[in-house]
Each structure stands twice: as C-alpha cells, then as structure tokens.
Design a protein around this motif. Structure first.
Motif, PDB file in Angstrom:
ATOM      1  N   GLN A   1      23.682  31.999  38.375  1.00 56.39           N
ATOM      2  CA  GLN A   1      21.401  32.421  38.747  1.00 56.39           C
ATOM      3  C   GLN A   1      21.904  33.477  39.372  1.00 56.39           C
ATOM      4  OE1 GLN A   1      19.418  29.403  38.191  1.00 56.39           O
ATOM      5  NE2 GLN A   1      18.491  30.563  35.923  1.00 56.39           N
ATOM      6  N   LEU A   2      22.972  33.955  40.561  1.00 55.26           N
ATOM      7  CA  LEU A   2      22.719  34.735  41.113  1.00 55.26           C
ATOM      8  C   LEU A   2      23.865  36.521  40.835  1.00 55.26           C
ATOM      9  CD1 LEU A   2      24.414  32.310  43.961  1.00 55.26           C
ATOM     10  CD2 LEU A   2      21.862  33.041  43.568  1.00 55.26           C
ATOM     11  N   GLY A   3      24.406  36.622  40.300  1.00 54.82           N
ATOM     12  CA  GLY A   3      24.989  37.689  39.556  1.00 54.82           C
ATOM     13  C   GLY A   3      26.284  38.352  40.771  1.00 54.82           C
ATOM     14  N   LEU A   4      27.077  36.925  40.775  1.00 51.60           N
ATOM     15  CA  LEU A   4      27.866  37.027  41.763  1.00 51.60           C
ATOM     16  C   LEU A   4      28.716  37.906  40.878  1.00 51.60           C
ATOM     17  CD1 LEU A   4      28.734  33.027  42.557  1.00 51.60           C
ATOM     18  CD2 LEU A   4      29.087  35.502  44.289  1.00 51.60           C
ATOM     19  N   ASP A   5      28.847  38.306  39.751  1.00 53.37           N
ATOM     20  CA  ASP A   5      30.517  39.262  40.016  1.00 53.37           C
ATOM     21  C   ASP A   5      30.166  40.092  39.943  1.00 53.37           C
ATOM     22  OD1 ASP A   5      32.267  37.166  39.080  1.00 53.37           O
ATOM     23  OD2 ASP A   5      31.484  36.600  36.797  1.00 53.37           O
ATOM     24  N   ARG A   6      29.386  41.330  40.194  1.00 49.80           N
ATOM     25  CA  ARG A   6      28.877  42.646  40.322  1.00 49.80           C
ATOM     26  C   ARG A   6      28.611  42.582  41.496  1.00 49.80           C
ATOM     27  NH1 ARG A   6      23.480  44.056  41.779  1.00 49.80           N
ATOM     28  NH2 ARG A   6      23.683  46.406  41.661  1.00 49.80           N
ATOM     29  N   ARG A   7      28.377  41.434  42.788  1.00 49.14           N
ATOM     30  CA  ARG A   7      28.202  41.427  44.463  1.00 49.14           C
ATOM     31  C   ARG A   7      30.803  41.730  44.508  1.00 49.14           C
ATOM     32  NH1 ARG A   7      24.499  44.421  46.283  1.00 49.14           N
ATOM     33  NH2 ARG A   7      22.782  43.435  44.893  1.00 49.14           N
ATOM     34  N   LEU A   8      30.832  40.779  43.538  1.00 51.11           N
ATOM     35  CA  LEU A   8      32.479  40.522  43.821  1.00 51.11           C
ATOM     36  C   LEU A   8      33.418  41.477  43.653  1.00 51.11           C
ATOM     37  CD1 LEU A   8      34.738  38.373  45.028  1.00 51.11           C
ATOM     38  CD2 LEU A   8      34.666  37.167  42.766  1.00 51.11           C
ATOM     39  N   GLY A   9      32.676  42.176  42.481  1.00 50.20           N
ATOM     40  CA  GLY A   9      34.123  43.126  42.020  1.00 50.20           C
ATOM     41  C   GLY A   9      33.764  44.373  42.806  1.00 50.20           C
ATOM     42  N   ALA A  10      32.849  44.605  43.213  1.00 49.58           N
ATOM     43  CA  ALA A  10      32.262  45.880  44.105  1.00 49.58           C
ATOM     44  C   ALA A  10      33.087  45.177  45.541  1.00 49.58           C
ATOM     45  CB  ALA A  10      30.712  46.022  44.329  1.00 49.58           C
ATOM     46  N   THR A  11      33.280  44.581  46.295  1.00 54.76           N
ATOM     47  CA  THR A  11      33.418  44.449  46.790  1.00 54.76           C
ATOM     48  C   THR A  11      35.281  44.360  47.096  1.00 54.76           C
ATOM     49  OG1 THR A  11      31.871  42.628  47.909  1.00 54.76           O
ATOM     50  CG2 THR A  11      34.138  42.585  49.023  1.00 54.76           C
ATOM     51  N   LEU A  12      35.711  43.276  45.646  1.00 55.60           N
ATOM     52  CA  LEU A  12      37.411  44.089  45.612  1.00 55.60           C
ATOM     53  C   LEU A  12      38.067  45.308  45.481  1.00 55.60           C
ATOM     54  CD1 LEU A  12      37.638  40.778  43.212  1.00 55.60           C
ATOM     55  CD2 LEU A  12      39.147  41.133  45.354  1.00 55.60           C
ATOM     56  N   ALA A  13      36.875  45.909  44.499  1.00 56.48           N
ATOM     57  CA  ALA A  13      37.327  47.787  44.523  1.00 56.48           C
ATOM     58  C   ALA A  13      36.497  48.287  46.027  1.00 56.48           C
ATOM     59  CB  ALA A  13      35.855  48.105  44.160  1.00 56.48           C
ATOM     60  N   ALA A  14      36.590  47.502  47.197  1.00 54.08           N
ATOM     61  CA  ALA A  14      35.737  48.281  48.206  1.00 54.08           C
ATOM     62  C   ALA A  14      37.267  47.818  48.840  1.00 54.08           C
ATOM     63  CB  ALA A  14      34.545  47.727  48.985  1.00 54.08           C
ATOM     64  N   LYS A  15      38.306  46.880  48.532  1.00 50.48           N
ATOM     65  CA  LYS A  15      39.390  46.474  49.568  1.00 50.48           C
ATOM     66  C   LYS A  15      40.617  47.185  48.658  1.00 50.48           C
ATOM     67  CE  LYS A  15      40.679  41.706  49.977  1.00 50.48           C
ATOM     68  NZ  LYS A  15      41.615  41.866  49.203  1.00 50.48           N
ATOM     69  N   GLY A  16      40.386  47.399  47.627  1.00 47.73           N
ATOM     70  CA  GLY A  16      41.158  48.270  47.186  1.00 47.73           C
ATOM     71  C   GLY A  16      41.851  47.100  46.123  1.00 47.73           C
ATOM     72  N   ASP A  17      41.797  46.047  45.563  1.00 43.59           N
ATOM     73  CA  ASP A  17      42.544  45.318  45.081  1.00 43.59           C
ATOM     74  C   ASP A  17      41.593  46.037  42.969  1.00 43.59           C
ATOM     75  OD1 ASP A  17      43.124  43.219  43.216  1.00 43.59           O
ATOM     76  OD2 ASP A  17      43.048  41.644  44.437  1.00 43.59           O
ATOM     77  N   LYS A  18      41.667  46.398  42.455  1.00 36.40           N
ATOM     78  CA  LYS A  18      41.220  47.547  41.534  1.00 36.40           C
ATOM     79  C   LYS A  18      41.409  46.388  40.579  1.00 36.40           C
ATOM     80  CE  LYS A  18      41.754  52.205  42.047  1.00 36.40           C
ATOM     81  NZ  LYS A  18      41.883  53.663  42.384  1.00 36.40           N
ATOM     82  N   ALA A  19      42.446  45.787  39.673  1.00 39.23           N
ATOM     83  CA  ALA A  19      42.627  44.865  39.034  1.00 39.23           C
ATOM     84  C   ALA A  19      42.188  42.940  39.108  1.00 39.23           C
ATOM     85  CB  ALA A  19      44.525  44.430  39.290  1.00 39.23           C
ATOM     86  N   ALA A  20      41.984  42.589  40.033  1.00 37.75           N
ATOM     87  CA  ALA A  20      41.087  41.895  40.490  1.00 37.75           C
ATOM     88  C   ALA A  20      39.287  42.667  40.247  1.00 37.75           C
ATOM     89  CB  ALA A  20      41.057  41.125  41.979  1.00 37.75           C
TER      90      ALA A  20
END
Length: 350
Positions: free
Chosen positions: A300-319
């Motif tokens: 119920q936390l919308g985790l993957d949205r935050r995780l995806g944005a953070t992974l993109a910010a660190k340059g891990d586009k595939a993850a």
C-alpha cells in the motif's frame, strides 16, 4: 455589500480543493482501521481475531483473500462484506469499488447496528468521491460525516473512529462542519494516554506546530496494534516534514527509530529510503526500499515508484525500468502513481 474581488473564483476553487482534500484524508492509513459492532461496544473492527490482525498489520492482500473466502461461505456475513471492502479500497479497478458500495449499502440496511459496514461505507464513498467531480465530493460530506459519527457511537471505546472524526474536523473549516475546537472536543473521555498523545500530535500537525507534534509522538507508549498503526503513520508524517525542511539530516535517524520500534512494518524502511533519497544517498535509499518490499504493508506504499525514480537517479536504467513496470502493473497503485511511472518509463525509453 462589497464588490467581488478579482480572485473570488480562485478563492472558491481553493476552498473546494481544501474540502475535497479533507474528504480524501479519510482514506489515510490511520483512518483505515476499525469501527464498532452492536452493543456492547468492543474495541475492534472484527470479532474474528484473524481478520483483525491482518487489518491492524496493513496486510491488504491477505485480508482480501481471507474476506473473500468468508464471503463465499456466507455472502450475507457483514464482517466479511466490510473486510473485503476495506481490503479493496485502493484497487485501481473502479468497478470493484462500485460493487462494494452496493454491498455495504445493503449491509447497513440489513444490519443497522453493524458498525463495520457503516465505517467501510464511509471510506468507500470517500474513494468514490475522489474519482468524481469536486462538486460531487462536496456533496458527499454530509453522508460521510453521518456514517463516521454513527461508527463512533457504536464503538465509543475504540480509538479509530474517534481519530477518523478528528482528522475530518481538522481538515474542514468551521463554517462547513469542521474546526479545531471540534477536533479537541473529541479528546474528552479518552482514557488511554497513548491515544490522547496521538490525538494531540495530530492537532499539532494541523497547525504545523512541529515541536509540539514531536513531543506528543515521543510520549506514546503502547502495544495496542491499532495505536501502533496510527503512531507509524503520524511518525512518517513528521518525518516527511523533516525531509523537506532545513533539518533533513534528522529524517534518517527519525525513520531508523521507527524501523527499530516496528521492525516488521514496511513504513519505517520506506521512510528511511525516502530520507536517503532526499539527501542524494541513492545506494542507501535503494537498499532501504528493497528492505521495505519484504515487510508488512508494503503493497500500500507506492514503493516501486520511489524505487524506480531512485534507481534512475543513480544511473541503473535497467533496474529502474523493472521497478517502474511493477508500479504500472500494481493493482493497488493510485492513478497518479501509475501515470507518473508511465512518464518515467517513457523518459527512460521503456
């Protein structure tokens, strides 16, 4: 009579947005849990311990599964009807919400002293209003208030309906039924010191009196599951304020404390991830988000949205693409989250 000001329309729209926002607050985690049954009053949503445990833990998927099983065995079981509706409140599919509202209306008519159905119906109407026009949402205020007050009357010893009404009053101006004085009046006859501290923390938050909020939260000493849920929600609210203030460095230890105190709950690790993300410490943020994914209430936390944005910010586009696609496919994701994840995927070329 004064001449209308040029920004009168903007003021009215602003008020309407505030009212709609007040209705939407009722769907927050701390208001999702609990109401009364018929006299004698009991301090729980469900008489069934298993249902209640899942509700208090925020385990929506498991609650949905169990409630569906109970409902299949007895379609008229009011607790099963209410439990299924509560478990499905945040589903993207609007037809499910509509069907649950119909069942809850029947439940209220069939069993007028069944508090769970009154409370679940109030929350379902709020969710329905969120998906409609602002004027339709405004028209829902009276019914939602009536149902919530009925729930509180049916279960005066339970903290959750009182907390729900307090949030309702704090979010609305006095001339349309809200106000701080009404919110504070609900503190009368509260015997549990922890519950009282949580209520005072909520009033402080509404006034942006952050030192008073922190003091009230640190005064809470309880093992009651329903109060622990409220505590982690309000604790997270205060932590988010830290993240966007000049004290953002305090957000990390603040959420670490929540995680230590409630180690099985995802909210602490999720907040910790957001705190690290706000500081630009992306590796630590990803680790915290991944930890949260395996804990209770993560769905119920919308985790993957935050995780995806953070992974993109660190340059891990595939993850990042993998996380953002999970976000898009999440049956519990909000429309806003899903749309944002689609935009992020497009920006990544996914």
């Amino acid at each position: 009579m004064k001449a209308p000001r040029k920004n009168d329309d903007g003021d009215r729209r602003g008020l309407l947005r505030r009212v709609v926002g007040a209705i939407c607050l009722i769907t927050g985690f701390s208001m999702l849990m609990s109401v009364a049954f018929a006299t004698p009053a009991q301090a729980a949503v469900f008489k069934d311990h298993e249902l209640q445990t899942l509700l208090d833990a925020g385990r929506a998927d498991d609650l949905e599964k169990l409630a569906a099983q109970r409902g299949k065995a007895d379609p008229d079981d009011p607790q099963a009807v209410a439990a299924l509706a509560l478990a499905q409140l945040d589903l993207v599919d609007g037809s499910v919400l509509k069907q649950n509202i119909q069942r809850l209306e029947q439940c209220v008519q069939r069993t007028p002293n069944e508090g769970a159905c009154h409370y679940a119906l109030a929350l379902a109407l709020v969710m329905q209003a969120r998906g409609g026009s602002k004027f339709k949402a405004l028209g829902s205020l009276g019914r939602v208030s009536e149902l919530a007050q009925r729930a509180m009357a049916l279960m005066p010893d339970a903290p959750e309906p009182r907390s729900a009404l307090q949030q309702y009053y704090l979010a609305l101006p006095g001339f349309i039924g809200g106000g701080e004085s009404k919110a504070r009046a609900l503190e009368q006859d509260v015997k549990d010191p922890a519950q009282l501290s949580l209520m005072r923390a909520r009033v402080a938050a509404s006034k942006k009196d952050w030192p008073a909020m922190e003091k009230a939260l640190r005064a809470v000493r309880t093992q009651r599951p329903e109060l622990l849920l409220e505590l982690r929600v309000l604790w997270s609210d205060y932590g988010r304020n830290l993240m966007f203030s000049e004290q953002k460095d305090r957000a990390v230890p603040w959420f670490e404390e929540l995680l230590r105190n409630q180690p099985n709950q995802a909210m602490g690790a999720y907040g910790l991830g957001r705190a690290y993300d706000a500081l630009g410490q992306y590796d630590k943020a990803v680790a915290a988000f991944e930890r949260a994914r395996g804990l209770q209430g993560a769905e119920q936390l919308g985790l993957d949205r935050r995780l995806g944005a953070t992974l993109a910010a660190k340059g891990d586009k595939a993850a990042a693409r993998t996380a953002l696609q999970r976000c898009v496919d999440n049956r519990r994701g909000s429309n806003g989250d899903i749309e944002d994840c689609r935009k992020q995927l497009a920006a990544l070329g996914g």
